[in-house]
Enzyme design. Structure first.
Site: not given
Length: 266
Positions: A88, A159, A163
Site C-alpha cells: 500500500n 506518479y 502506478k
C-alpha cells in the site's frame, strides 16, 4: 459466523494512516494477525497498540532492500511467514519532493523518488511476499495502484508512470506464481478520489479546500469522495479465500470515474 481472515497473517505497508490504516483495521476485525509497517514509526506503533492483541508494528521503508530483508526475517521468526501482503505504501511526490511534476519540466530527482517508493517498493514487496508465502502453501498479494495507473495525468507524470508500473507488475507476478504452481495470487486495486492525507497538497485549506472538493465531487459519477474503509473492504475480498480463483485482476474503487468521467482539481 467465522471471521473472513481467521488464522491468517497479513503484512501491510504504509499502515500508519489513510488506506493502509483502514485495511489494517478491517483485516484485524476479520481475524487476521496484522503486521503493520511504515516509516512513520510513532503513528504506526500507536495504531498497533490501539488494535491490541494480534497486531504488531515494524519500521519499513519500502524502497530499501535491506529494510525488506529485516521485515521478512521479523515475519518469519515471529509469525512463520505471511499469508497476505498489501503493498500500500505510496507517494504522489507533491508533499515529498520539489517538483516540477509535469511532462515538460519534470524534475529527475522527484521522478526517481516517486518510482523508488511506488514501483521499486512494490517489486521488492512482491519478491518478499513470494518468499514468505511459499513456505505456508500460498497466499494473496494485493498491490495498491491507482486510477492514475490506467489514464494519463499530465500534472503528475511520475506518479502516473509509477502506478502504471504497479498495475503491470501485478499481472507479471500473478502469471509467474501461477506458472510455478505456488498458489500465490496477485491482484491490484485502483482507487480514485479517496479522502486521505495524500490529497492535502491538492486541496489546500479553508474555503479553498471546500471549493476544490465541490469541483472534484462534481466530476465523480457517485457524487462524493470515497472513504479509506471502502477500499479496505475491496482488499478484504482479495485477501480472503472467497477470491481464491481470482488473480491478475484490477479492481476499480473510484465512484465510477473510470467508467468515463474524471476527478482532478482544476
Amino acid at each position: 459466523m467465522a471471521q473472513r481472515l481467521e488464522g491468517k497473517i497479513a503484512l501491510v505497508t504504509g499502515a500508519a494512516r489513510g488506506i493502509g490504516q483502514a485495511i489494517s483495521r478491517v483485516f484485524h476485525a476479520e481475524g487476521a494477525t496484522v503486521l503493520l509497517t511504515d516509516i512513520r514509526d510513532e503513528e504506526g506503533m500507536a495504531v498497533a497498540r490501539e488494535l491490541g492483541a494480534g497486531a504488531a508494528y515494524h519500521h519499513l521503508d519500502v524502497g530499501e532492500e535491506e529494510d525488506w530483508k529485516k521485515a521478512v526475517s521479523w515475519a518469519e521468526a515471529g509469525y512463520g511467514g505471511a499469508d497476505i501482503l498489501v503493498n500500500n505504501a505510496g507517494i504522489t511526490g507533491f508533499l515529498e519532493a520539489p517538483g516540477p511534476f509535469d511532462a515538460e519540466w519534470a524534475d529527475l530527482s522527484t521522478w526517481e523518488k516517486v518510482h523508488r517508493v511506488n514501483a521499486t517498493g512494490t517489486m521488492l514487496g512482491c519478491r518478499a511476499a513470494i518468499q514468505l508465502m511459499k513456505q505456508r502453501g500460498g497466499g494473496s498479494i494485493i498491490n495498491l495502484s491507482s486510477r492514475s495507473g490506467i489514464v494519463g495525468i499530465p500534472g503528475a507524470v511520475a506518479y502516473a508512470s509509477s502506478k502504471a508500473a504497479v498495475r503491470n507488475h501485478t499481472k507479471s507476478v500473478a502469471l509467474f506464481c501461477a506458472e510455478k504452481g505456488y498458489n500465490i495470487r496477485c491482484n491490484s486495486i485502483h482507487p480514485a478520489a479517496i479522502m486521505t492525507p495524500m490529497w492535502d497538497a491538492m486541496l489546500g485549506q479553508g474555503e479553498q479546500r471546500a471549493s476544490i472538493v465541490r469541483q472534484v465531487e462534481a466530476g465523480i459519477p457517485l457524487g462524493r469522495f470515497g472513504q479509506p474503509e471502502e477500499v479496505a473492504y475491496g482488499a478484504l475480498y482479495l485477501a480472503s479465500d472467497e477470491s481464491k480463483y481470482v488473480t491478475g485482476i484490477e479492481l476499480h474503487i473510484d465512484g465510477g470515474i473510470l467508467a468515463g468521467s474524471e476527478a482532478r482539481p482544476e
